[in-house]
Design an enzyme around this catalytic site. Structure first.
Site, mmCIF file in Angstrom:
data_model
loop_
_atom_site.group_PDB
_atom_site.id
_atom_site.type_symbol
_atom_site.label_atom_id
_atom_site.label_comp_id
_atom_site.label_asym_id
_atom_site.label_seq_id
_atom_site.Cartn_x
_atom_site.Cartn_y
_atom_site.Cartn_z
ATOM 1 N N LYS A 179 0.835 -1.207 0.000
ATOM 2 C CA LYS A 179 0.000 0.000 0.000
ATOM 3 C C LYS A 179 0.870 1.256 0.000
ATOM 4 O O LYS A 179 0.572 2.238 -0.694
ATOM 5 C CB LYS A 179 -0.946 0.002 1.208
ATOM 6 C CG LYS A 179 -2.055 -1.055 1.122
ATOM 7 C CD LYS A 179 -2.826 -1.177 2.447
ATOM 8 C CE LYS A 179 -3.833 -2.320 2.406
ATOM 9 N NZ LYS A 179 -4.514 -2.518 3.722
ATOM 10 N N GLN A 206 -3.973 -1.192 10.074
ATOM 11 C CA GLN A 206 -4.075 -2.513 9.461
ATOM 12 C C GLN A 206 -4.654 -3.515 10.466
ATOM 13 O O GLN A 206 -4.198 -3.599 11.607
ATOM 14 C CB GLN A 206 -2.686 -2.966 8.965
ATOM 15 C CG GLN A 206 -2.675 -4.264 8.181
ATOM 16 C CD GLN A 206 -3.392 -4.180 6.829
ATOM 17 O OE1 GLN A 206 -3.477 -3.120 6.217
ATOM 18 N NE2 GLN A 206 -3.922 -5.298 6.372
ATOM 19 N N ASP A 266 -10.803 3.522 5.139
ATOM 20 C CA ASP A 266 -11.224 2.115 5.099
ATOM 21 C C ASP A 266 -12.751 1.990 5.089
ATOM 22 O O ASP A 266 -13.289 0.924 4.775
ATOM 23 C CB ASP A 266 -10.710 1.383 6.350
ATOM 24 C CG ASP A 266 -9.449 0.578 6.097
ATOM 25 O OD1 ASP A 266 -9.313 0.036 4.992
ATOM 26 O OD2 ASP A 266 -8.615 0.488 7.026
HETATM 27 N N1 GUN Z 1 -7.055 -6.314 6.881
HETATM 28 C C1 GUN Z 1 -7.533 -7.020 5.841
HETATM 29 N N2 GUN Z 1 -8.132 -6.205 4.950
HETATM 30 C C2 GUN Z 1 -8.028 -4.958 5.440
HETATM 31 C C3 GUN Z 1 -8.444 -3.691 4.963
HETATM 32 O O1 GUN Z 1 -9.072 -3.525 3.912
HETATM 33 N N3 GUN Z 1 -8.132 -2.641 5.755
HETATM 34 C C4 GUN Z 1 -7.465 -2.783 6.931
HETATM 35 N N4 GUN Z 1 -7.220 -1.692 7.637
HETATM 36 N N5 GUN Z 1 -7.065 -3.929 7.405
HETATM 37 C C5 GUN Z 1 -7.350 -5.022 6.652
#
Ligand code: GUN
Length: 297
Positions: A56, A100, A123
């Site tokens: 990311k 995350q 998110d």
């Molecule tokens: N863990 C798995 N998918 C995601 C996501 O889309 N965002 C975040 N913050 N954590 C995740």
């Protein structure tokens, strides 16, 4: 009739979107003098999370965003974590905050999500944004579901009037994709069924689906014989299975058994290279949207 390929190439579609976003970011920067800024918070040493955050961060650099990654020890207190989030909430250079998931067991995930400023919640996990999505208001759509809808749009597969069967009810994928596709809006307006581990007869539902969205988190559980001829299959799963012949000793497979499903489906996403790359593209799109809303209004 637009010809489309049976294998939906998420990698190529994601690349196209990121090229568009790079251009939009340049325009935004020349008009406002501001770079969209995204803060990543990674707690502990979950190897998958480390890979995702790295990918990311790299994607941010490629489109010209400002990004910051804070790595915190697994035993950090919830209070310390919330303090860091609050610093980002008040940082004018940061327009989006991503913590995350999953977080270590001693941390209350819901409380952490609620500590993020809803305007920076790229998110789309904050209850305020979840509520807005449910009632059809403009908000941040969670990245993976938004990526699925975008894949459908760019493959010219209109879910309107179709029966979409979502397998999985997570807050990250299953529930929000159902909420998105059920709205009376363009590229939605589907009849949506949500299946989960409590379903007595999963086959009964999947056999009726025009579009199956598999977000179960278990390797290859949706097989070709569970699908209707000509169904569209969207595979959200990323599962490691043993592969002694390979260098790494494992390979990635989806929640769908690709080899059997590909013969029945009219269109299908591969793993890897399907939904996965779209998640990152939509995170970037949400961050640019957040920066726009915070700077321009
Ligand atoms: N863990 C798995 N998918 C995601 C996501 O889309 N965002 C975040 N913050 N954590 C995740």
């Amino acid at each position: 009739m637009i010809m489309r390929h049976k294998i939906i190439d998420g990698k190529a579609i994601s690349k196209q979107i990121r090229t568009e976003l790079k251009q939009q970011t340049e325009t935004f920067h020349s008009e406002t003098g501001v770079l969209p800024g995204l803060a990543f918070i990674l707690v502990g040493e979950n190897p998958a999370s480390q890979v995702y955050v790295k990918m990311k961060g790299k994607a941010c650099a490629e489109v010209g965003f400002h990004s910051v990654t804070k790595v915190l020890p697994a035993d950090i207190s919830q209070q310390e974590l919330v303090k860091l989030i609050d610093a980002f909430n008040n940082d004018p250079k940061i327009h989006g905050i991503l913590t995350q998931l999953p977080l270590p067991d001693h941390i209350d995930e819901a409380a952490v999500i609620e500590s993020i400023d809803p305007n920076k919640d790229v998110d789309g996990f904050h209850p305020i944004n979840v509520g807005k999505l449910l009632i059809g208001l403009k908000t941040f759509r969670p990245c993976t579901p938004a990526g699925i809808q975008e894949l459908l749009i760019r493959s010219n597969i209109d879910p309107a009037g179709k029966h979409v069967v979502v397998v999985g009810r997570s807050n990250i994928v299953g529930k929000p994709i159902a909420n998105i596709l059920v709205q009376k809006q363009k590229w939605a307006n589907a009849v949506v069924t949500i299946c989960h581990t409590g379903a007595r007869d999963l086959l009964y539902y999947t056999k009726q689906a025009d579009i199956v969205i598999a977000a179960v988190g278990r390797a290859e559980v949706i097989t070709g014989d569970m699908l209707k001829e000509g169904a569209v299959v969207i595979d959200v799963g990323v599962n490691r299975i043993d592969d002694p012949g390979s260098e790494k000793g494992y390979k990635l497979v989806g929640d769908v058994h690709f080899a059997s499903a590909v013969n029945v489906a009219s269109a299908i996403t591969p793993v890897p290279g399907g939904v996965g790359p779209m998640t990152i593209a939509m995170l970037l799109a949400n961050t640019l949207q957040a920066a726009r809303e915070q700077i321009v209004g």
